[in-house]
Design a protein around this motif. Sequence first.
Motif, PDB file in Angstrom:
ATOM      1  N   MET A  48       0.847  -1.195   0.000  1.00  0.00           N
ATOM      2  CA  MET A  48       0.000   0.000   0.000  1.00  0.00           C
ATOM      3  C   MET A  48       0.879   1.240   0.000  1.00  0.00           C
ATOM      4  SD  MET A  48      -3.155  -1.002   2.540  1.00  0.00           S
ATOM      5  CE  MET A  48      -4.036   0.492   2.095  1.00  0.00           C
ATOM      6  N   VAL A  49       0.629   2.114  -0.957  1.00  0.00           N
ATOM      7  CA  VAL A  49       1.476   3.289  -1.130  1.00  0.00           C
ATOM      8  C   VAL A  49       1.130   4.393  -0.147  1.00  0.00           C
ATOM      9  CG1 VAL A  49       2.165   5.120  -2.716  1.00  0.00           C
ATOM     10  CG2 VAL A  49       1.865   2.767  -3.556  1.00  0.00           C
ATOM     11  N   GLY A  50      -0.150   4.709   0.023  1.00  0.00           N
ATOM     12  CA  GLY A  50      -0.541   5.818   0.881  1.00  0.00           C
ATOM     13  C   GLY A  50      -0.257   7.148   0.211  1.00  0.00           C
ATOM     14  N   THR A  51      -0.076   8.184   1.021  1.00  0.00           N
ATOM     15  CA  THR A  51       0.194   9.512   0.464  1.00  0.00           C
ATOM     16  C   THR A  51       1.685   9.698   0.234  1.00  0.00           C
ATOM     17  OG1 THR A  51       0.456  10.548   2.632  1.00  0.00           O
ATOM     18  CG2 THR A  51      -1.783  10.426   1.745  1.00  0.00           C
ATOM     19  N   LEU A  52       2.004  10.697  -0.585  1.00  0.00           N
ATOM     20  CA  LEU A  52       3.396  10.986  -0.884  1.00  0.00           C
ATOM     21  C   LEU A  52       4.140  11.440   0.376  1.00  0.00           C
ATOM     22  CD1 LEU A  52       5.638  11.266  -2.987  1.00  0.00           C
ATOM     23  CD2 LEU A  52       4.844  13.603  -3.418  1.00  0.00           C
ATOM     24  N   ASP A  53       3.477  12.272   1.189  1.00  0.00           N
ATOM     25  CA  ASP A  53       4.113  12.755   2.420  1.00  0.00           C
ATOM     26  C   ASP A  53       4.436  11.601   3.365  1.00  0.00           C
ATOM     27  OD1 ASP A  53       4.075  15.355   1.599  1.00  0.00           O
ATOM     28  OD2 ASP A  53       2.254  15.905   2.698  1.00  0.00           O
ATOM     29  N   SER A  54       3.463  10.714   3.542  1.00  0.00           N
ATOM     30  CA  SER A  54       3.687   9.582   4.452  1.00  0.00           C
ATOM     31  C   SER A  54       4.801   8.682   3.923  1.00  0.00           C
ATOM     32  CB  SER A  54       2.396   8.776   4.638  1.00  0.00           C
ATOM     33  OG  SER A  54       1.996   8.165   3.408  1.00  0.00           O
ATOM     34  N   LEU A  55       4.877   8.557   2.597  1.00  0.00           N
ATOM     35  CA  LEU A  55       5.909   7.718   2.003  1.00  0.00           C
ATOM     36  C   LEU A  55       7.298   8.340   2.202  1.00  0.00           C
ATOM     37  CD1 LEU A  55       5.571   5.023   0.503  1.00  0.00           C
ATOM     38  CD2 LEU A  55       5.844   6.271  -1.640  1.00  0.00           C
ATOM     39  N   MET A  56       7.379   9.662   2.081  1.00  0.00           N
ATOM     40  CA  MET A  56       8.657  10.339   2.273  1.00  0.00           C
ATOM     41  C   MET A  56       9.108  10.246   3.739  1.00  0.00           C
ATOM     42  SD  MET A  56       8.245  13.720  -0.165  1.00  0.00           S
ATOM     43  CE  MET A  56       9.912  14.275   0.175  1.00  0.00           C
ATOM     44  N   ASN A  57       8.163  10.439   4.656  1.00  0.00           N
ATOM     45  CA  ASN A  57       8.507  10.321   6.084  1.00  0.00           C
ATOM     46  C   ASN A  57       8.947   8.901   6.422  1.00  0.00           C
ATOM     47  OD1 ASN A  57       7.864  13.006   6.578  1.00  0.00           O
ATOM     48  ND2 ASN A  57       5.719  12.540   7.064  1.00  0.00           N
ATOM     49  N   LEU A  58       8.247   7.940   5.847  1.00  0.00           N
ATOM     50  CA  LEU A  58       8.593   6.543   6.104  1.00  0.00           C
ATOM     51  C   LEU A  58       9.968   6.215   5.552  1.00  0.00           C
ATOM     52  CD1 LEU A  58       7.577   3.808   7.190  1.00  0.00           C
ATOM     53  CD2 LEU A  58       6.716   3.328   4.897  1.00  0.00           C
ATOM     54  N   SER A  59      10.302   6.787   4.378  1.00  0.00           N
ATOM     55  CA  SER A  59      11.608   6.532   3.773  1.00  0.00           C
ATOM     56  C   SER A  59      12.732   6.993   4.687  1.00  0.00           C
ATOM     57  CB  SER A  59      11.699   7.262   2.425  1.00  0.00           C
ATOM     58  OG  SER A  59      12.980   7.088   1.850  1.00  0.00           O
ATOM     59  N   ASP A  60      12.546   8.144   5.348  1.00  0.00           N
ATOM     60  CA  ASP A  60      13.560   8.644   6.285  1.00  0.00           C
ATOM     61  C   ASP A  60      13.733   7.699   7.471  1.00  0.00           C
ATOM     62  OD1 ASP A  60      13.942  10.855   4.685  1.00  0.00           O
ATOM     63  OD2 ASP A  60      12.510  12.110   5.787  1.00  0.00           O
ATOM     64  N   ASN A 114       0.503  -7.841   3.152  1.00  0.00           N
ATOM     65  CA  ASN A 114       0.957  -6.750   2.286  1.00  0.00           C
ATOM     66  C   ASN A 114      -0.091  -5.660   2.089  1.00  0.00           C
ATOM     67  OD1 ASN A 114      -0.510  -8.741   0.710  1.00  0.00           O
ATOM     68  ND2 ASN A 114       0.031  -7.538  -1.105  1.00  0.00           N
ATOM     69  N   ARG A 115      -1.344  -5.898   2.509  1.00  0.00           N
ATOM     70  CA  ARG A 115      -2.376  -4.882   2.325  1.00  0.00           C
ATOM     71  C   ARG A 115      -2.567  -4.016   3.565  1.00  0.00           C
ATOM     72  NH1 ARG A 115      -1.585  -3.768  -2.025  1.00  0.00           N
ATOM     73  NH2 ARG A 115      -3.480  -2.474  -2.052  1.00  0.00           N
ATOM     74  N   ARG A 116      -1.697  -4.149   4.515  1.00  0.00           N
ATOM     75  CA  ARG A 116      -1.737  -3.249   5.662  1.00  0.00           C
ATOM     76  C   ARG A 116      -0.988  -1.970   5.309  1.00  0.00           C
ATOM     77  NH1 ARG A 116      -0.815  -6.300  11.365  1.00  0.00           N
ATOM     78  NH2 ARG A 116      -1.314  -4.179  12.040  1.00  0.00           N
ATOM     79  N   PRO A 117      -1.357  -0.845   5.882  1.00  0.00           N
ATOM     80  CA  PRO A 117      -0.602   0.393   5.625  1.00  0.00           C
ATOM     81  C   PRO A 117       0.877   0.196   5.934  1.00  0.00           C
ATOM     82  CG  PRO A 117      -2.638   0.880   6.790  1.00  0.00           C
ATOM     83  CD  PRO A 117      -2.534  -0.610   6.747  1.00  0.00           C
ATOM     84  N   LEU A 118       1.719   0.811   5.119  1.00  0.00           N
ATOM     85  CA  LEU A 118       3.164   0.586   5.245  1.00  0.00           C
ATOM     86  C   LEU A 118       3.686   0.921   6.641  1.00  0.00           C
ATOM     87  CD1 LEU A 118       4.810   1.722   1.885  1.00  0.00           C
ATOM     88  CD2 LEU A 118       4.877  -0.526   2.961  1.00  0.00           C
ATOM     89  N   LYS A 119       3.202   2.020   7.225  1.00  0.00           N
ATOM     90  CA  LYS A 119       3.674   2.417   8.551  1.00  0.00           C
ATOM     91  C   LYS A 119       3.354   1.347   9.583  1.00  0.00           C
ATOM     92  CE  LYS A 119       3.743   6.328  11.744  1.00  0.00           C
ATOM     93  NZ  LYS A 119       3.226   7.701  12.017  1.00  0.00           N
ATOM     94  N   GLU A 120       2.136   0.796   9.494  1.00  0.00           N
ATOM     95  CA  GLU A 120       1.753  -0.284  10.417  1.00  0.00           C
ATOM     96  C   GLU A 120       2.613  -1.522  10.184  1.00  0.00           C
ATOM     97  OE1 GLU A 120      -2.357  -1.283  10.468  1.00  0.00           O
ATOM     98  OE2 GLU A 120      -3.035   0.804  10.645  1.00  0.00           O
ATOM     99  N   LEU A 121       2.881  -1.805   8.936  1.00  0.00           N
ATOM    100  CA  LEU A 121       3.675  -2.987   8.598  1.00  0.00           C
ATOM    101  C   LEU A 121       5.090  -2.865   9.157  1.00  0.00           C
ATOM    102  CD1 LEU A 121       3.416  -5.641   7.065  1.00  0.00           C
ATOM    103  CD2 LEU A 121       4.164  -4.453   4.991  1.00  0.00           C
TER     104      LEU A 121
END
Length: 423
Positions: A48-60, A114-121
């Motif tokens: 699950m991709v989510g929003t761009l902001d959440s993805l950028m924060n998660l990448s850090d 794999n269908r859980r939100p990335l942050k939760e995963l």
Amino acid sequence: MSHPSYLIAAISNSGQAPETSYRQLQNAAACPSAPYGEMFKLEVPSLMVGTLDSLMNLSDDLGKTDSLIESIVRKVEKSSIELAGKKATELTVGGVPSTRYIQQFAWDYAKFPNRRPLKELVSLISGGVAAIDEELKQLSNSYGEKQVALQDARRKKGGNLMSVDLNHVLDEKTVRGLKIHDTEYLKTVFVAVGKGSSENFEKEVYNMGAELVGYGGPDWSGNPSGLGQSQNFGSQVDRHGKKGSPVVPGSLEKVMEDSDSILYTITVLRSMYEAGYYEGKEFVPGTKHDLLASFAKVLRDKRYMVRENFTYDPSSQGKAAMALEQLQVEVDNMRSGLTRWCKTHYGEAFVAWMHIKVIRVFTESVLRYGLPVDFTAVLYKVTFGKDVQLVGALDKTFGENKKDDDADDEEEYHDFVLIKFDP
């Protein structure tokens, strides 16, 4: 144990078939003309991709999570090797060597949906590894404490006469041959003396603590007619007019010796009582002074070891041997249990680490190549010493030409996703 180094690379398919991208990655660095490593397909699930902001924060955060999990994997691995010693065997992941697990990696959909939100995963994965780390700390502390107890028991049994439990070295025949007093007035104490100091000890033993005991009393020798009269007692008597040692003359006995020290017994006065007296019509109670504690301090100040609170117990030898044996059994059992625990939980931590790597590949690929998700990822098992050549070959094939000045400003930037993995 040395493991091969791996690189995970991902490129955008740019509308072409994934197999075409795969062949390009293979021709770039894992073919006869570029033999820098062996390449394996890497399954990256649809997350699950989510929003761009959440993805950028998660990448850090993913880089920190990756490093943290790696440190725990290393910690479990180190503990296992230290526990096993020369008998150490290669740790496995799900029953196979870690290298095979990496090269044949398949996402565990049951354990990490794999269908859980990335942050939760990511929280699910890191939380499980954090629990492993905490349990390892607790188990290691318990094992360490038990080892200290065993070492202490061995020291008491096998040390010199300065430290060994005397019940472990004295037998009934030796003790029966000693003049041991333990009464209201006298106490026999055991003293361990280094061999280099034994001569001085024997010379000065009866003069040690010469300021402790007051032997003074009423003096009727100059005036016998006053014998027993009240003025010769109480506060008018200088009890400390004559002083001496509390050691009973002739009480020194040599008990035994070892290579470092000699064990003696001496008998000393337990205490000294100074009688009470009247001051006018008021009675001042007498005082009792503990000579044992004061004399023990005199001995310690002279570097002689007083074996205080020792009472001979003929059954102690058997009890101590059984206790030592029991401690050894407990330590062995804890070592075996902790070794098994490390083997099991190393695999769990390693699985978590590999899944975090894959999530990093997915996250960075989406951030770099955008949506819809369309990229191909592979795993390179780097030929020993060919890391630089392999990365250079990928840069040459998939990178854009840059001026040297620009390259100097970047910190190892690549035009494709590249993640190092050193298991």
